[in-house]
Structure formats: structure tokens, C-alpha cells
Design a protein around this motif. Structure first.
Motif, PDB file in Angstrom:
ATOM      1  N   LYS A   1      15.677 -27.224 -37.109  1.00  0.00           N
ATOM      2  CA  LYS A   1      16.219 -28.551 -37.442  1.00  0.00           C
ATOM      3  C   LYS A   1      17.660 -28.436 -37.908  1.00  0.00           C
ATOM      4  CE  LYS A   1      15.095 -32.782 -39.954  1.00  0.00           C
ATOM      5  NZ  LYS A   1      14.105 -33.447 -40.866  1.00  0.00           N
ATOM      6  N   ALA A   2      17.946 -27.421 -38.711  1.00  0.00           N
ATOM      7  CA  ALA A   2      19.324 -27.213 -39.160  1.00  0.00           C
ATOM      8  C   ALA A   2      20.234 -26.825 -38.003  1.00  0.00           C
ATOM      9  CB  ALA A   2      19.353 -26.125 -40.241  1.00  0.00           C
ATOM     10  N   ARG A   3      19.706 -26.094 -37.013  1.00  0.00           N
ATOM     11  CA  ARG A   3      20.503 -25.643 -35.880  1.00  0.00           C
ATOM     12  C   ARG A   3      20.753 -26.767 -34.870  1.00  0.00           C
ATOM     13  NH1 ARG A   3      21.476 -20.795 -33.161  1.00  0.00           N
ATOM     14  NH2 ARG A   3      22.033 -20.142 -35.272  1.00  0.00           N
ATOM     15  N   TYR A   4      19.710 -27.546 -34.557  1.00  0.00           N
ATOM     16  CA  TYR A   4      19.800 -28.489 -33.439  1.00  0.00           C
ATOM     17  C   TYR A   4      19.813 -29.958 -33.852  1.00  0.00           C
ATOM     18  CZ  TYR A   4      18.988 -24.432 -30.496  1.00  0.00           C
ATOM     19  OH  TYR A   4      19.105 -23.225 -29.867  1.00  0.00           O
ATOM     20  N   ALA A   5      19.399 -30.256 -35.060  1.00  0.00           N
ATOM     21  CA  ALA A   5      19.442 -31.625 -35.611  1.00  0.00           C
ATOM     22  C   ALA A   5      18.450 -32.570 -34.951  1.00  0.00           C
ATOM     23  CB  ALA A   5      20.852 -32.197 -35.541  1.00  0.00           C
ATOM     24  N   GLY A   6      18.321 -32.540 -33.641  1.00  0.00           N
ATOM     25  CA  GLY A   6      17.420 -33.471 -32.961  1.00  0.00           C
ATOM     26  C   GLY A   6      16.735 -32.839 -31.774  1.00  0.00           C
ATOM     27  N   ASP A   7      15.697 -33.507 -31.275  1.00  0.00           N
ATOM     28  CA  ASP A   7      14.910 -32.967 -30.170  1.00  0.00           C
ATOM     29  C   ASP A   7      15.726 -32.809 -28.891  1.00  0.00           C
ATOM     30  OD1 ASP A   7      12.682 -32.799 -31.773  1.00  0.00           O
ATOM     31  OD2 ASP A   7      11.815 -34.710 -31.091  1.00  0.00           O
ATOM     32  N   GLU A   8      16.639 -33.734 -28.634  1.00  0.00           N
ATOM     33  CA  GLU A   8      17.383 -33.681 -27.368  1.00  0.00           C
ATOM     34  C   GLU A   8      18.207 -32.395 -27.267  1.00  0.00           C
ATOM     35  OE1 GLU A   8      19.706 -37.136 -26.690  1.00  0.00           O
ATOM     36  OE2 GLU A   8      17.972 -38.483 -26.579  1.00  0.00           O
ATOM     37  N   ARG A   9      18.859 -32.024 -28.333  1.00  0.00           N
ATOM     38  CA  ARG A   9      19.656 -30.789 -28.310  1.00  0.00           C
ATOM     39  C   ARG A   9      18.762 -29.559 -28.175  1.00  0.00           C
ATOM     40  NH1 ARG A   9      23.733 -30.484 -33.161  1.00  0.00           N
ATOM     41  NH2 ARG A   9      24.128 -28.486 -32.097  1.00  0.00           N
ATOM     42  N   LEU A  10      17.605 -29.585 -28.841  1.00  0.00           N
ATOM     43  CA  LEU A  10      16.667 -28.476 -28.717  1.00  0.00           C
ATOM     44  C   LEU A  10      16.171 -28.358 -27.277  1.00  0.00           C
ATOM     45  CD1 LEU A  10      14.877 -26.299 -30.139  1.00  0.00           C
ATOM     46  CD2 LEU A  10      13.133 -28.100 -30.363  1.00  0.00           C
ATOM     47  N   GLN A  11      15.815 -29.477 -26.677  1.00  0.00           N
ATOM     48  CA  GLN A  11      15.304 -29.456 -25.302  1.00  0.00           C
ATOM     49  C   GLN A  11      16.362 -28.951 -24.327  1.00  0.00           C
ATOM     50  OE1 GLN A  11      14.122 -33.557 -24.967  1.00  0.00           O
ATOM     51  NE2 GLN A  11      12.410 -33.290 -26.404  1.00  0.00           N
ATOM     52  N   ALA A  12      17.599 -29.327 -24.543  1.00  0.00           N
ATOM     53  CA  ALA A  12      18.672 -28.871 -23.654  1.00  0.00           C
ATOM     54  C   ALA A  12      18.903 -27.367 -23.807  1.00  0.00           C
ATOM     55  CB  ALA A  12      19.955 -29.644 -23.960  1.00  0.00           C
ATOM     56  N   ALA A  13      18.885 -26.894 -25.054  1.00  0.00           N
ATOM     57  CA  ALA A  13      19.120 -25.468 -25.294  1.00  0.00           C
ATOM     58  C   ALA A  13      17.992 -24.617 -24.729  1.00  0.00           C
ATOM     59  CB  ALA A  13      19.275 -25.211 -26.786  1.00  0.00           C
ATOM     60  N   TRP A  14      16.760 -25.078 -24.898  1.00  0.00           N
ATOM     61  CA  TRP A  14      15.610 -24.303 -24.445  1.00  0.00           C
ATOM     62  C   TRP A  14      15.232 -24.598 -22.995  1.00  0.00           C
ATOM     63  CZ3 TRP A  14      11.361 -24.126 -28.843  1.00  0.00           C
ATOM     64  CH2 TRP A  14      11.900 -23.445 -29.958  1.00  0.00           C
ATOM     65  N   ASN A  15      15.902 -25.582 -22.406  1.00  0.00           N
ATOM     66  CA  ASN A  15      15.568 -25.987 -21.037  1.00  0.00           C
ATOM     67  C   ASN A  15      14.088 -26.353 -20.938  1.00  0.00           C
ATOM     68  OD1 ASN A  15      16.129 -26.513 -18.333  1.00  0.00           O
ATOM     69  ND2 ASN A  15      15.657 -24.413 -17.690  1.00  0.00           N
ATOM     70  N   ASP A  16      13.635 -27.111 -21.934  1.00  0.00           N
ATOM     71  CA  ASP A  16      12.218 -27.459 -22.043  1.00  0.00           C
ATOM     72  C   ASP A  16      12.093 -28.895 -22.537  1.00  0.00           C
ATOM     73  OD1 ASP A  16       9.533 -27.738 -22.500  1.00  0.00           O
ATOM     74  OD2 ASP A  16       9.362 -26.073 -23.907  1.00  0.00           O
ATOM     75  N   PRO A  17      11.766 -29.836 -21.668  1.00  0.00           N
ATOM     76  CA  PRO A  17      11.675 -31.253 -22.089  1.00  0.00           C
ATOM     77  C   PRO A  17      10.533 -31.528 -23.064  1.00  0.00           C
ATOM     78  CG  PRO A  17      10.866 -30.976 -19.843  1.00  0.00           C
ATOM     79  CD  PRO A  17      11.457 -29.669 -20.241  1.00  0.00           C
ATOM     80  N   ARG A  18       9.624 -30.603 -23.223  1.00  0.00           N
ATOM     81  CA  ARG A  18       8.484 -30.806 -24.124  1.00  0.00           C
ATOM     82  C   ARG A  18       8.761 -30.323 -25.545  1.00  0.00           C
ATOM     83  NH1 ARG A  18       4.424 -27.198 -20.914  1.00  0.00           N
ATOM     84  NH2 ARG A  18       6.326 -25.932 -21.107  1.00  0.00           N
ATOM     85  N   ALA A  19       9.865 -29.620 -25.759  1.00  0.00           N
ATOM     86  CA  ALA A  19      10.153 -29.035 -27.076  1.00  0.00           C
ATOM     87  C   ALA A  19      10.377 -30.117 -28.119  1.00  0.00           C
ATOM     88  CB  ALA A  19      11.376 -28.129 -26.985  1.00  0.00           C
ATOM     89  N   ARG A  20       9.764 -29.931 -29.306  1.00  0.00           N
ATOM     90  CA  ARG A  20       9.911 -30.866 -30.426  1.00  0.00           C
ATOM     91  C   ARG A  20      10.150 -30.062 -31.705  1.00  0.00           C
ATOM     92  NH1 ARG A  20       9.936 -33.499 -26.562  1.00  0.00           N
ATOM     93  NH2 ARG A  20       8.809 -35.433 -26.039  1.00  0.00           N
ATOM     94  N   LEU A  21      11.095 -30.497 -32.495  1.00  0.00           N
ATOM     95  CA  LEU A  21      11.397 -29.802 -33.740  1.00  0.00           C
ATOM     96  C   LEU A  21      10.191 -29.731 -34.661  1.00  0.00           C
ATOM     97  CD1 LEU A  21      14.957 -31.243 -34.498  1.00  0.00           C
ATOM     98  CD2 LEU A  21      14.405 -28.894 -33.827  1.00  0.00           C
ATOM     99  N   GLU A  22       9.471 -30.819 -34.791  1.00  0.00           N
ATOM    100  CA  GLU A  22       8.369 -30.875 -35.743  1.00  0.00           C
ATOM    101  C   GLU A  22       7.133 -30.122 -35.258  1.00  0.00           C
ATOM    102  OE1 GLU A  22       8.620 -31.990 -38.730  1.00  0.00           O
ATOM    103  OE2 GLU A  22      10.671 -32.680 -38.407  1.00  0.00           O
ATOM    104  N   ALA A  23       7.112 -29.766 -33.967  1.00  0.00           N
ATOM    105  CA  ALA A  23       5.920 -29.101 -33.417  1.00  0.00           C
ATOM    106  C   ALA A  23       6.222 -27.716 -32.873  1.00  0.00           C
ATOM    107  CB  ALA A  23       5.313 -29.965 -32.316  1.00  0.00           C
ATOM    108  N   ALA A  24       7.430 -27.222 -33.103  1.00  0.00           N
ATOM    109  CA  ALA A  24       7.817 -25.931 -32.535  1.00  0.00           C
ATOM    110  C   ALA A  24       6.950 -24.813 -33.104  1.00  0.00           C
ATOM    111  CB  ALA A  24       9.285 -25.656 -32.831  1.00  0.00           C
TER     112      ALA A  24
END
Length: 651
Positions: free
Chosen positions: A148-171
Motif C-alpha cells: 500500500k505504501a509502494r503503490y497507493a492503489g490497486d490500479e498501480r499494483l495491477q500495472a506493475a504486476w501485470n495482473d488485473p486481479r491484484a488487490r492491495l487488501e487481498a495480496a
């Protein structure tokens, strides 16, 4: 015996009182441990070594905060350093202990040495074993906070991981199967394996932040008046871990060096190449520790002739007091020249050093220590071995096929090449803090465009040795063109039967006689396809250029594709770089200012080129050996000589 030799600093273990709820603290055991040392030496300066493992009752009360591995049974049960509850409670107990000791023995306490995790050295329990940690509830929660500190939101996490299913709260922590896979080979693919790279970085920062948290507790409890000492930063040593170097948690050394609450970092002497006739290298980027204003300290647990058991280093056990002394003099003299601290460690607690003849060597070395204390000489060797932490955490499962020979074992060749070398972090080299004629860039594998520019600018004019996969990756993707930008060679991937190089005719003319590398394929592997025959020093089995040297507008560029280096290749490069070689054959060499330490790796006369016309004196015997620039010394394997230059009187 130590006191008789003038050694008053004493490192010793003390227990950490951690009573259960409602129970009184009993300080009697701690007090007795301190009094035992003081009774043995009333002038002792105490450096208590404090274990910060939580007691059984605490672990049972906090099951979510205990380490969990993917397989068992494990040799050790330990708390998870990612747990905020553990960090709070342990720091509270540590502070209470320090305040008590300051009140009771403050005048005789030099500092404090908090210890934890594997063998107290702040690398994750079971690092060297087959199991993977990180599966506790505390780790999972901390991982999600980090993301959460690194990506702030799900969209940035999904883009970085190339995974549309990635969620900060469920990682979830990456699965053991994924962590043990290496689809891209030695290095993680930043496009498809970003989650694994992130988790590796998370584990480094978590361990480093734990160390800094406890350092702050000690600093505050002592009001900043005592030394704060920690084990940490074994960036060369953990290159041999099969699960990957990042399993250790030691690749956030820069983070620890930036901590204002730590004065001394330490480790044992490397357990590689430490025996008689060997180099006794450092586990860390020791010269970067000094550049950060901290001291590196060797814990010298040499297996003397009195040692027993099968503890680490026992395979190098020697048979006589003379052999023991030769190793101890080598180690201590090198520490003096590199501005390290050192203590002798009776690892088995069975009187490994209970011989006054060994302590007499410590006393004799005052003729080296005292001039350096009076007039300190910065250790500025002409050769710099450079390691990059961000590249090392990208090494995949099984990647030690490259990092063992290329980082861990390469210290043997560096030690034998005939001149001194320093060990540095790449960010110091890129920031123009490393003044060397030859930069051995061991792991410059993942560099941003800006870091590439900085590195090329800061090393301009020196000879650069580019090892394995220089510039192969940027933080988010691979960039083969960056490899050409760094090295001056076009370096496409190749697939020879094995990552092994044999000298070419051009290499033989320059002194290369031995092949090197590994006897199996490595992926990825690169060759200098545009190197001319005169530039090609060694080839792979398929005939492609494995080692190539080219003079560029910025200086000499030497590409070395297979993992590892040989002393003769380093000497070849050193001559091109204008580095002064004290010997033209293998010998363990350390030098600084007017002092030179030699530890023979083979029998036979050794020709030493001092590079000056001064008189040469054996520092420990006082005997004059002749005048420079060249002297000849009879040497036996494992013999140590400490020399000093004295200016000749002019009439």
C-alpha cells in the motif's frame, strides 16, 4: 590472558529478562554475568551481546507473530521481525535492560550488541536451509502495508504486476512453488515476476527496519553515550544461498548505513577462503561501511589448534600454535590496514585461544596499531570490487550457479591477484565516492538510465570489468541496448553447452592460462559478438567471445560473461589499468600507506615489488630485509609477513 596482552574490550552474552504478565523482573542473572567478566579483568570494558528472541510464553500468547515456513520441521522457532507487536515489546525489554546496566555498571560499559534471528546475526532463520519463510499472519499483514505504501492503489499494483486481479487488501505472499521457480533463468523477469521482486525487497527492508528500530532503542536508553553494534550486511556471503540471496534479508545495507543510531557493523570473517594460505575476506561491502562513517568489525572465530567440534570454520582447523598465529596475524594486520575493528571469538566456548603464545602476537602487533592510531591512513586501494544490492535481490531460486562463483568465490581471486582491493556498494561508486584505477563491477545487472549515466561518469578513465550481465535490466524491463551503452560491446544472448571460457590466442599472449566458469549451461548468458580476434581473450565452447577487452574513449572496458574471475585475468586487467602489483604470482596481499601484509598461498621464494626505493623492514621482527623497489622473500604456504617501508637517509 587477554588482559595480560592489554586487551580489555570483552564481548560476552547476557540474558534478556522478559517476565510474563504480572511477574517481577529478576536482574540477578544479568548482574552475575557482568560481574564474572569484571572479576576476571577489573579494567574490562563490557560489550554485552543481548539476544532478542521472545520467550516461549510470549510466542504462545502471540501465535500470529511467530515465523512460519512452507515446510518443516525447523531447527529453530522464532518471532517474525515483521510483527509490530514483537518490535514494540522487544524494544521495551531491551530499553529496560540497557537502563539497568547503565545504572549498575555504566562506567565499565563500552556499548551494546543486540542480536536476533539466525545465530543472532539478523538474517532470517533457516536462510541456508531448504525452507522458505514469510507465511505468518504478521508477515502477510506487513506485506500488504508495504504494498500500500509502494503503490497507493490497486490500479498501480495491477500495472506493475501485470495482473488485473491484484488487490492491495487481498495480496498474498508469493507461493513456495512460484518462489522456487526461475522461468527467466538466473535473474527475475521484471515484467512477469515483479511480485517476487517486490517481496524480496519487502523482506530486506523489514529486516533492516527491525535492526534500526532496536538501534534507536539502545541509543535513546544510553542517551547517545555508548556504542551501538549490530551484525548485518553480508552482501558477498549470501551470494551462495540456493534459495536466492534475498532469503537472508541482508540486502538493505544502504538503509542500515543511513541509520544514525548504529556505530559498528560486524560479522565473522567469511567462511570461504579463511584457512591457512587463504585470504580471510570480508562478508560485506566493508569500505562502503567506512564511507558511511561507521566501523566494520571482524569477529575472528578462527579454528585454532585448540578448537574442537564441527562448528562453522572447523574444516580450516590448523594443527599447531605456529599455524594458528600465522592466521591470527594475517587477520589482525589486515584489519589494521583496512581500519576494521576485531575481536577474537571462542566460538565453541572451549578455550580456543588459551595459549599465551597467541596473545603474544596480539601484543606484538602494537607496532602496527599504534602508528595507525596516531596517524590514521584511509584505506584507498587501487582496485574496487563493487556489488549492487538491487541486482542481488533479483537473483532467482538456483541463481547461485552464477552468484556463488561470481560474487562469493570471486573474493579468492581478488585476494590472490597481487594487490589490495576494497569492497563497495554500487551506489557509492556511482556517486563518485570510490577513487580506484580498476572497478570490478560484479553485479551491475539492474540499472536505471540515470544510474547508468552516473556510473559511467564516475568511473571514467578507470578500467571497468563488467561481469556476467551488465545493464541487462532496468527496474521495469530488460534492455539489451543498455549493455552496449555500458560496455562498448554488442552483447546478445548465447546458448553454449556450458558457461565456461578457455583462453584464446590473444588471451594466452597476455598471460591467461586457465579456463573458468561453470560446467553447465546458464540462462541468460551473453557474448561480445563484435569483439575482434585481438580483443577476444577467451571463448565459450561454441567459439563466441566470452571475455573481451576494448579501449574506449572513456578507458579500458573488459567484459567477462561466464561467472567468476581468475587471479591472472585480474592481473592482466590491473596492468592495463596502471594498478601497482606487489607480486606477479598468486599471493594474499593487503597494503595501505607504508605497510604491506603478505600471506603466502604457496611455497617458494616470493619477489615483491614495493614500487619505491625505501628500506623494507619486517615489522614484527625488526629485521631489515633490503631496499626497494624489489626484494625477494623465502615464503612457505600459510606464512604471514608484515612489512614497513622506511625512507632511506640521504647523506
Amino acid at each position: 590472558m587477554a588482559a595480560e596482552a592489554g586487551v580489555d574490550l570483552v564481548s560476552f552474552p547476557v540474558s534478556l529478562p522478559w517476565p510474563g504478565p504480572g511477574k517481577e523482573i529478576d536482574w540477578s542473572g544479568v548482574d552475575a554475568q557482568c560481574r564474572t567478566v569484571i572479576e576476571a579483568n577489573p579494567n574490562a570494558l563490557l560489550l554485552p551481546r543481548i539476544g532478542l528472541g521472545a520467550p516461549q510464553w510470549w510466542r504462545e500468547a502471540h501465535p500470529d507473530d511467530v515465523m512460519v515456513w512452507d515446510r518443516g520441521p525447523q531447527k529453530h522457532v522464532d518471532v517474525d521481525v515483521a510483527s509490530p507487536v514483537y518490535l514494540h515489546d522487544a524494544a521495551e525489554r531491551l530499553s529496560a535492560l540497557v537502563e539497568h546496566l547503565e545504572a549498575k555498571f555504566g562506567q565499565q560499559i563500552a556499548g551494546y550488541h543486540p542480536c536476533g534471528q539466525n545465530t543472532g546475526e539478523w538474517f532470517y532463520q533457516e536462510t541456508w536451509g531448504p525452507a522458505l519463510n514469510g507465511y505468518s499472519a504478521a508477515s502477510r499483514q506487513a506485506w500488504r502495508r508495504w504494498l500500500k505504501a509502494r503503490y497507493a492503489g490497486d490500479e498501480r499494483l495491477q500495472a506493475a504486476w501485470n495482473d488485473p486481479r491484484a488487490r492491495l487488501e487481498a495480496a498474498e505472499v508469493p507461493s513456495p512453488a512460484v518462489r522456487r521457480s526461475s522461468p527467466a533463468g538466473v535473474l527475475r523477469d521484471p515484467a512477469s515476476e515483479r511480485a517476487l521482486i517486490d517481496f524480496a525487497e519487502f523482506q530486506q527492508e523489514t529486516m533492516a527496519d527491525c535492526v534500526c528500530h532496536f538501534a534507536r532503542a539502545v541509543r535513546q536508553a544510553t542517551k547517545g553515550q555508548k556504542l551501538v553494534v549490530f551484525f548485518y550486511g553480508y552482501v558477498f556471503e549470501f551470494a551462495a544461498v540456493h534459495n536466492g540471496p534475498s532469503t537472508s534479508g541482508h540486502y538493505a545495507l544502504r538503509r542500515v548505513l543511513d541509520c544514525p543510531d548504529i556505530d559498528v557493523l560486524c560479522s565473522p570473517i567469511s567462511y570461504f577462503d579463511r584457512g591457512l594460505g587463504e585470504s580471510a575476506p570480508a562478508m560485506t561491502a566493508a569500505e562502503s561501511v567506512a564511507l558511511a562513517g561507521k566501523m566494520w568489525l571482524y569477529e575472528d572465530d578462527t579454528s585454532t589448534y585448540l578448537s574442537t567440534g564441527t562448528l562453522p570454520g572447523s574444516r580450516e582447523r590448523v594443527l599447531t600454535v605456529e599455524e594458528s598465529s600465522a592466521q591470527l596475524v594475517r587477520n589482525t594486520a589486515q584489519c589494521a590496514l583496512r581500519n576494521f575493528g576485531t575481536w577474537w571469538m571462542d566460538l565453541g566456548a572451549t578455550a580456543w585461544f588459551e595459549d599465551r603464545r597467541m596473545w603474544a602476537e596480539m601484543a606484538r602487533l602494537k607496532v602496527l596499531d599504534e602508528p595507525l592510531l596516531k596517524t590514521p591512513v584511509p584505506f584507498r586501494p587501487e582496485v574496487a570490487a563493487v556489488i549492487d544490492e538491487s541486482s542481488m535481490i533479483r537473483v532467482a531460486f538456483g541463481g547461485e550457479q552464477v552468484t556463488r562463483p561470481g560474487v562469493y568465490e570471486v573474493r579468492r581471486s581478488l585476494g590472490r591477484m597481487g594487490t589490495a582491493y576494497g569492497q563497495y556498494l554500487l551506489d557509492d561508486a556511482a556517486a563518485e565516492r570510490v577513487d580506484a584505477k580498476m572497478h570490478v563491477l560484479l553485479t551491475a545487472w539492474c540499472l536505471s538510465p540515470e544510474r547508468r549515466r552516473q556510473l559511467l561518469e564516475s568511473t571514467r578513465g578507470s578500467l571497468r570489468i563488467w561481469c556476467y550481465a551488465p545493464g541487462y535490466q532496468e527496474p521495469g524491463h530488460s534492455n539489451p541496448e543498455a549493455m552496449r551503452e555500458l560496455t562498448g560491446f554488442r552483447l546478445p544472448a548465447v546458448s553454449p553447452a556450458k558457461a565456461w571460457a578457455e583462453p584464446s590466442e590473444a588471451g594466452k599472449r597476455l598471460g591467461m592460462t586457465s579456463g573458468f566458469g561453470v560446467d553447465h549451461p546458464v540462462k541468460p548468458l551473453f557474448a561480445a559478438v563484435d569483439a575482434s580476434p585481438a580483443e577476444t581473450l577467451a571463448t565459450y565452447p561454441d567459439g563466441s567471445a566470452a571475455v573481451a577487452i576494448r579501449q574506449t574513449a572513456d578507458g579500458w572496458s573488459l567484459f567477462v560473461g561466464p561467472p567468476g574471475l581468475t587471479p591472472e585475468l585480474l592481473r592482466l586487467a590491473a596492468r592495463k589499468a596502471g594498478v601497482h602489483l606487489f607480486t606477479d604470482r598468486d599471493c594474499n596481499v593487503c597494503s595501505s600507506g607504508p605497510f604491506l601484509v603478505l600471506h603466502a598461498s604457496q611455497d617458494g621464494p616470493l619477489t615483491v615489488n614495493t614500487g619505491r626505493t625505501d628500506a623494507v623492514v619486517d615489522l614484527l621482527s625488526g629485521n631489515r630485509l633490503g631496499n626497494g623497489p624489489t626484494i625477494r622473500l623465502p615464503m612457505k604456504r600459510g606464512e604471514t609477513r608484515v612489512l614497513r617501508y622506511l625512507a632511506l637517509k640521504r647523506e
